[in-house]
Design a protein around this motif. Structure first.
Motif, PDB file in Angstrom:
ATOM      1  N   THR A   6       6.660 -30.831  24.851  1.00  0.00           N
ATOM      2  CA  THR A   6       5.397 -31.410  25.307  1.00  0.00           C
ATOM      3  C   THR A   6       5.210 -32.797  24.709  1.00  0.00           C
ATOM      4  O   THR A   6       4.845 -33.750  25.411  1.00  0.00           O
ATOM      5  CB  THR A   6       4.220 -30.486  24.933  1.00  0.00           C
ATOM      6  N   GLU A   7       5.461 -32.933  23.412  1.00  0.00           N
ATOM      7  CA  GLU A   7       5.334 -34.239  22.763  1.00  0.00           C
ATOM      8  C   GLU A   7       6.299 -35.248  23.370  1.00  0.00           C
ATOM      9  O   GLU A   7       5.939 -36.407  23.597  1.00  0.00           O
ATOM     10  CB  GLU A   7       5.594 -34.112  21.267  1.00  0.00           C
ATOM     11  N   HIS A  10       5.024 -36.365  26.694  1.00  0.00           N
ATOM     12  CA  HIS A  10       3.908 -37.297  26.516  1.00  0.00           C
ATOM     13  C   HIS A  10       4.409 -38.679  26.099  1.00  0.00           C
ATOM     14  O   HIS A  10       3.895 -39.697  26.576  1.00  0.00           O
ATOM     15  CB  HIS A  10       2.923 -36.764  25.487  1.00  0.00           C
ATOM     16  N   ARG A  14       3.919 -41.985  28.303  1.00  0.00           N
ATOM     17  CA  ARG A  14       3.244 -43.171  27.760  1.00  0.00           C
ATOM     18  C   ARG A  14       4.088 -44.421  28.024  1.00  0.00           C
ATOM     19  O   ARG A  14       3.554 -45.463  28.404  1.00  0.00           O
ATOM     20  CB  ARG A  14       2.973 -43.004  26.278  1.00  0.00           C
ATOM     21  N   VAL A  32      -4.327 -37.044  28.579  1.00  0.00           N
ATOM     22  CA  VAL A  32      -3.340 -36.072  28.115  1.00  0.00           C
ATOM     23  C   VAL A  32      -4.035 -34.814  27.597  1.00  0.00           C
ATOM     24  O   VAL A  32      -3.610 -33.695  27.900  1.00  0.00           O
ATOM     25  CB  VAL A  32      -2.420 -36.689  27.031  1.00  0.00           C
ATOM     26  N   ASP A  36      -3.458 -31.248  29.293  1.00  0.00           N
ATOM     27  CA  ASP A  36      -2.931 -30.105  28.547  1.00  0.00           C
ATOM     28  C   ASP A  36      -3.875 -28.914  28.584  1.00  0.00           C
ATOM     29  O   ASP A  36      -3.435 -27.770  28.561  1.00  0.00           O
ATOM     30  CB  ASP A  36      -2.644 -30.493  27.092  1.00  0.00           C
ATOM     31  N   LEU A  69       2.578 -37.289  34.222  1.00  0.00           N
ATOM     32  CA  LEU A  69       2.593 -36.153  33.300  1.00  0.00           C
ATOM     33  C   LEU A  69       3.092 -34.893  34.004  1.00  0.00           C
ATOM     34  O   LEU A  69       3.912 -34.151  33.462  1.00  0.00           O
ATOM     35  CB  LEU A  69       1.196 -35.910  32.712  1.00  0.00           C
TER      36      LEU A  69
END
Length: 168
Positions: A6-7, A10, A14, A32, A36, A69
């Motif tokens: 997930t990070e 992201h 970005r 975000v 989420d 996303l």
């Protein structure tokens, strides 16, 4: 998806938004968080309709952050499935490694994932198809897909790449 995946999604998102729609960066963190917190159904609907999620992100006329996303999360799922298959093969390779080690035969360790042209082409095809299904125009879909593939192709050694910031 794991926290690390997930990070990573992201971070890549970005970078893509910074490249394609820098005016959305001030709202990126809140978008975000809302993304989420939303269900997959809400995410898909918002991405298809190119609208805010309707649960906290307002006033955005045309938002690329949500479709980006959504696409990256789907790509991460596809990669996770791929690596599950690779992990199954790795178990066999690891056993063979230990057998060779016992027999004193050397074996090189696998390198960090660096997508091949074929893998990038597959990711591009899937992302482009999903972007069109989400309702992005052909130009938007091409732009978003090309930016995602460019970020993934940059690899871990490219300065400023989201991949360089994530440990394997």
């Amino acid at each position: 998806m794991t926290t690390l995946q997930t990070e990573y999604a992201h971070q890549v998102a970005r970078q893509v938004i910074a490249r394609l729609a820098p005016d959305e960066l001030p709202q990126f963190a809140s978008t975000v968080r809302v993304f989420d917190a939303a269900s997959w159904r809400q995410r898909r609907r918002a991405a298809r309709r190119n609208e805010a999620l309707g649960i906290g992100v307002d006033g955005v006329l045309s938002m690329l952050t949500i479709p980006v996303l959504y696409l990256l999360h789907k790509i991460m799922e596809m990669l996770a499935d791929h690596y599950a298959e690779v992990a199954a093969r790795t178990v066999t390779a690891r056993v063979a490694f230990w057998v060779r080690r016992i027999l004193r035969r050397p074996n090189p360790l696998p390198a960090r994932w660096n997508p091949t042209g074929e893998q990038l082409a597959t990711i591009r095809t899937v992302a482009l198809r999903k972007a069109r299904v989400l309702g992005l125009t052909a130009a938007q879909a091409e732009l978003v897909t090309d930016a995602i593939v460019a970020e993934l192709a940059a690899g871990p050694d490219e300065p400023g790449s989201a991949i360089a910031d994530v440990e394997p």
